[in-house]
Design a protein around this motif. Structure first.
Motif, PDB file in Angstrom:
ATOM      1  N   MET A   1       0.842  -1.178   0.000  1.00 14.96           N
ATOM      2  CA  MET A   1       0.000   0.000   0.000  1.00 14.96           C
ATOM      3  C   MET A   1       0.889   1.243   0.000  1.00 14.96           C
ATOM      4  SD  MET A   1      -3.030   1.045   2.670  1.00 14.96           S
ATOM      5  CE  MET A   1      -3.790  -0.531   2.430  1.00 14.96           C
ATOM      6  N   LEU A   6      -2.349   5.887   1.856  1.00 17.20           N
ATOM      7  CA  LEU A   6      -2.866   5.470   3.153  1.00 17.20           C
ATOM      8  C   LEU A   6      -3.086   6.680   4.056  1.00 17.20           C
ATOM      9  CD1 LEU A   6      -3.661   3.318   5.221  1.00 17.20           C
ATOM     10  CD2 LEU A   6      -1.229   3.070   5.756  1.00 17.20           C
ATOM     11  N   GLU A   9      -6.205   8.482   2.939  1.00 15.96           N
ATOM     12  CA  GLU A   9      -7.416   7.740   3.295  1.00 15.96           C
ATOM     13  C   GLU A   9      -7.726   7.860   4.791  1.00 15.96           C
ATOM     14  OE1 GLU A   9      -6.736   3.780   1.840  1.00 15.96           O
ATOM     15  OE2 GLU A   9      -7.114   4.361  -0.237  1.00 15.96           O
ATOM     16  N   VAL A  10      -6.708   7.746   5.612  1.00 13.83           N
ATOM     17  CA  VAL A  10      -6.900   7.879   7.059  1.00 13.83           C
ATOM     18  C   VAL A  10      -7.282   9.319   7.407  1.00 13.83           C
ATOM     19  CG1 VAL A  10      -5.726   7.757   9.300  1.00 13.83           C
ATOM     20  CG2 VAL A  10      -5.462   5.899   7.653  1.00 13.83           C
ATOM     21  N   ILE A  49     -11.356   2.666  10.989  1.00 10.05           N
ATOM     22  CA  ILE A  49     -10.192   2.148  10.251  1.00 10.05           C
ATOM     23  C   ILE A  49     -10.302   0.632  10.099  1.00 10.05           C
ATOM     24  CG2 ILE A  49      -7.680   1.835  10.358  1.00 10.05           C
ATOM     25  CD1 ILE A  49      -7.615   4.711  11.617  1.00 10.05           C
ATOM     26  N   GLU A  50     -10.739  -0.051  11.153  1.00 12.39           N
ATOM     27  CA  GLU A  50     -10.950  -1.500  11.053  1.00 12.39           C
ATOM     28  C   GLU A  50     -11.940  -1.817   9.935  1.00 12.39           C
ATOM     29  OE1 GLU A  50     -10.333  -3.380  15.501  1.00 12.39           O
ATOM     30  OE2 GLU A  50     -12.259  -2.408  15.047  1.00 12.39           O
ATOM     31  N   LYS A  52     -12.808   0.070   7.328  1.00 13.01           N
ATOM     32  CA  LYS A  52     -12.295   0.466   6.011  1.00 13.01           C
ATOM     33  C   LYS A  52     -11.345  -0.583   5.443  1.00 13.01           C
ATOM     34  CE  LYS A  52     -10.614   3.463   2.819  1.00 13.01           C
ATOM     35  NZ  LYS A  52     -11.343   3.845   1.661  1.00 13.01           N
ATOM     36  N   TYR A  53     -10.464  -1.123   6.275  1.00  7.38           N
ATOM     37  CA  TYR A  53      -9.408  -2.015   5.804  1.00  7.38           C
ATOM     38  C   TYR A  53      -9.633  -3.486   6.161  1.00  7.38           C
ATOM     39  CZ  TYR A  53      -7.127   2.344   4.787  1.00  7.38           C
ATOM     40  OH  TYR A  53      -6.843   3.595   4.285  1.00  7.38           O
ATOM     41  N   LEU A  55      -9.789  -4.936   9.129  1.00  8.36           N
ATOM     42  CA  LEU A  55      -8.839  -5.315  10.178  1.00  8.36           C
ATOM     43  C   LEU A  55      -9.556  -5.552  11.496  1.00  8.36           C
ATOM     44  CD1 LEU A  55      -6.211  -2.490   9.644  1.00  8.36           C
ATOM     45  CD2 LEU A  55      -6.101  -4.810   8.753  1.00  8.36           C
ATOM     46  N   VAL A  75      -1.442  -0.330  10.547  1.00 10.35           N
ATOM     47  CA  VAL A  75      -2.324  -0.713   9.443  1.00 10.35           C
ATOM     48  C   VAL A  75      -1.537  -1.444   8.372  1.00 10.35           C
ATOM     49  CG1 VAL A  75      -3.788   0.151   7.567  1.00 10.35           C
ATOM     50  CG2 VAL A  75      -4.034   1.091   9.879  1.00 10.35           C
ATOM     51  N   THR A  79      -2.114  -5.389   7.260  1.00  7.75           N
ATOM     52  CA  THR A  79      -2.644  -5.653   5.926  1.00  7.75           C
ATOM     53  C   THR A  79      -1.623  -6.327   5.027  1.00  7.75           C
ATOM     54  OG1 THR A  79      -2.072  -3.413   5.164  1.00  7.75           O
ATOM     55  CG2 THR A  79      -4.325  -3.774   5.982  1.00  7.75           C
TER      56      THR A  79
END
Length: 80
Positions: A1, A6, A9-10, A49-50, A52-53, A55, A75, A79
């Protein structure tokens, strides 16, 4: 990534959670830099965040986070 992607996005997640389009994150940004970033907002951010990705953070992972850079590194690690 891509690290820059990243971060962007965050940053969007932060802007959405704090309802503040002026937030600009760096790797050094921490809770002292954003007025409303408290423990409840921390949970909201981590949950977003969890989601979105895809996680699942555990307490040991998030306990030592000091700034956005630590969060981004986590992250990436989860990932990979």
């Amino acid at each position: 990534m891509n690290p820059e992607q990243l971060l962007q996005e965050v940053q969007e997640i932060f802007r959405d959670n704090f309802d503040d389009e002026t937030i600009v994150l760096t790797r050094q940004t921490n809770a002292e830099d954003i007025e409303d970033w408290d423990s409840l907002e921390q949970i909201n951010l981590l949950t977003a965040i969890e989601k979105k990705y895809g996680l699942k953070f555990n307490l040991a992972d998030v306990r030592g986070l000091q700034d956005v850079g630590d969060l981004l590194d986590l992250v990436v690690r989860l990932t990979a």
